[in-house]
Scaffold this active site. Sequence first.
Site, PDB file in Angstrom:
ATOM      1  N   SER A   1     -10.199   5.531  -4.668  1.00 56.37           N
ATOM      2  CA  SER A   1     -11.121   6.660  -4.857  1.00 56.37           C
ATOM      3  C   SER A   1     -10.685   7.604  -5.982  1.00 56.37           C
ATOM      4  O   SER A   1     -11.514   8.029  -6.784  1.00 56.37           O
ATOM      5  CB  SER A   1     -11.247   7.430  -3.543  1.00 56.37           C
TER       6      SER A   1
ATOM      7  N   TYR B   1     -15.159   0.793  -6.721  1.00 56.54           N
ATOM      8  CA  TYR B   1     -16.439   1.483  -6.528  1.00 56.54           C
ATOM      9  C   TYR B   1     -17.349   1.291  -7.740  1.00 56.54           C
ATOM     10  O   TYR B   1     -18.521   1.648  -7.693  1.00 56.54           O
ATOM     11  CB  TYR B   1     -16.177   2.972  -6.255  1.00 56.54           C
TER      12      TYR B   1
ATOM     13  N   LYS C   1      -2.279  -1.719  -3.767  1.00 53.42           N
ATOM     14  CA  LYS C   1      -3.134  -0.543  -3.757  1.00 53.42           C
ATOM     15  C   LYS C   1      -2.306   0.722  -3.896  1.00 53.42           C
ATOM     16  O   LYS C   1      -1.316   0.842  -3.182  1.00 53.42           O
ATOM     17  CB  LYS C   1      -3.893  -0.528  -2.425  1.00 53.42           C
TER      18      LYS C   1
ATOM     19  N   ARG D   1       1.027  10.153   5.326  1.00 50.20           N
ATOM     20  CA  ARG D   1       1.235   8.835   5.932  1.00 50.20           C
ATOM     21  C   ARG D   1       2.557   8.217   5.492  1.00 50.20           C
ATOM     22  O   ARG D   1       2.692   7.002   5.423  1.00 50.20           O
ATOM     23  CB  ARG D   1       0.093   7.907   5.517  1.00 50.20           C
TER      24      ARG D   1
ATOM     25  N   LYS E   1       0.858  -1.194   0.000  1.00 43.92           N
ATOM     26  CA  LYS E   1       0.000   0.000   0.000  1.00 43.92           C
ATOM     27  C   LYS E   1       0.888   1.236   0.000  1.00 43.92           C
ATOM     28  O   LYS E   1       1.717   1.413   0.884  1.00 43.92           O
ATOM     29  CB  LYS E   1      -0.909  -0.009   1.222  1.00 43.92           C
TER      30      LYS E   1
END
Length: 333
Positions: free
Chosen positions: A283, A322, A257, A226, A205
């Site tokens: 997203s 999504y 991801k 992050r 990630k």
Amino acid sequence: MSTFDFTRRPRRLRQNPAIRELVSETRLHPADFILPMFVADGLSEKREISSMPGVFQHTTDSLVRAVAEAAEQGIRCIDLFGVPLDDDKDAEGSPAWDPEGVLNRNLAVLRKEFGDDVMIMADTCLDEFTDHGHCGVLSEDRWGNSIVDNDATVELYQKMSVAQAEAGAHIVSPSGMMDGQIEAIRAALDVAGFQDVSIMAYSAKYASAFFGPFREAVGSSLQGDRRTYQQDPANIRESLLETQLDIEEGADFVMVKPALPYLDVLTKVAEMSPVPVAAYQVSGEYAMIQAAGLNGWVDREAVMMESLTAIKRAGADQILTYFAVDAAKQLNG
Ligand code: PBG
């Protein structure tokens, strides 16, 4: 006689839809898709996320209806994120393991409603629940700098995953990128009697700007970034190490991801992994396709299917997207 000897004619296998379908190497199926979903406290009706048109923060009622619609289209797994009230957030993210917290309460509703017809996966991370928005708890290093404390965070992930299993989650999905999180969560689940609960590990990630719209989706409080726990987009060796460690620690699935900008990572992980490999079309990937589609700049449906096909071709066994319901509808005709 032509001056060229066209003995090799690849176009022969592209002449019509039937032969193209016959030789197609990659086929999408509704069961490939995992639908990420958001459920929020304090809503009287579902609320569209402005940077993700077509995606909603759900109430419990609208969540149940949306999962039923996904199941009807052949989706076999949903991934639930909880959005607590700002007032309920604290430094540790305690609504994450509270059985009455927004995520655990709604996991229980879904498991009761759908039994084993749809796999209920829970996001196992603290960022939605902490008032500072980090994926773990903060402490200070010996120089007085604020850091995300790895081992203290992992202990909270253990509590959180057990609470999610108690609520009825079939799969927990640690997405916080703390070292040792998979081993610790596996041990906590086993000790609590949840040997049958699976772990989908966010293994590779990246600290990605493609997560932008997600911050609105979960009402994130994060200031800063992050980068001390998520990976540097410049690196790939690290992804293979992270994946190998997660497999050794007991991951049932591993994940890469984001997806489309990281297909090279996905392919390498798929080559080495003995467990299923998921990819998360995040997203920002969704938002870009939706925005261009809604403006008439690209053919939304075609780009959606092409992106999903590319992700599967690169090596994904499951795709978190999504678009799951829209894509399944297209496949189901
Ligand atoms: C962290 C988490 C994030 C996403 C899934 N889990 C955000 C982050 O790491 O900053 C991003 C998903 C997306 O962008 O669609 N709990």
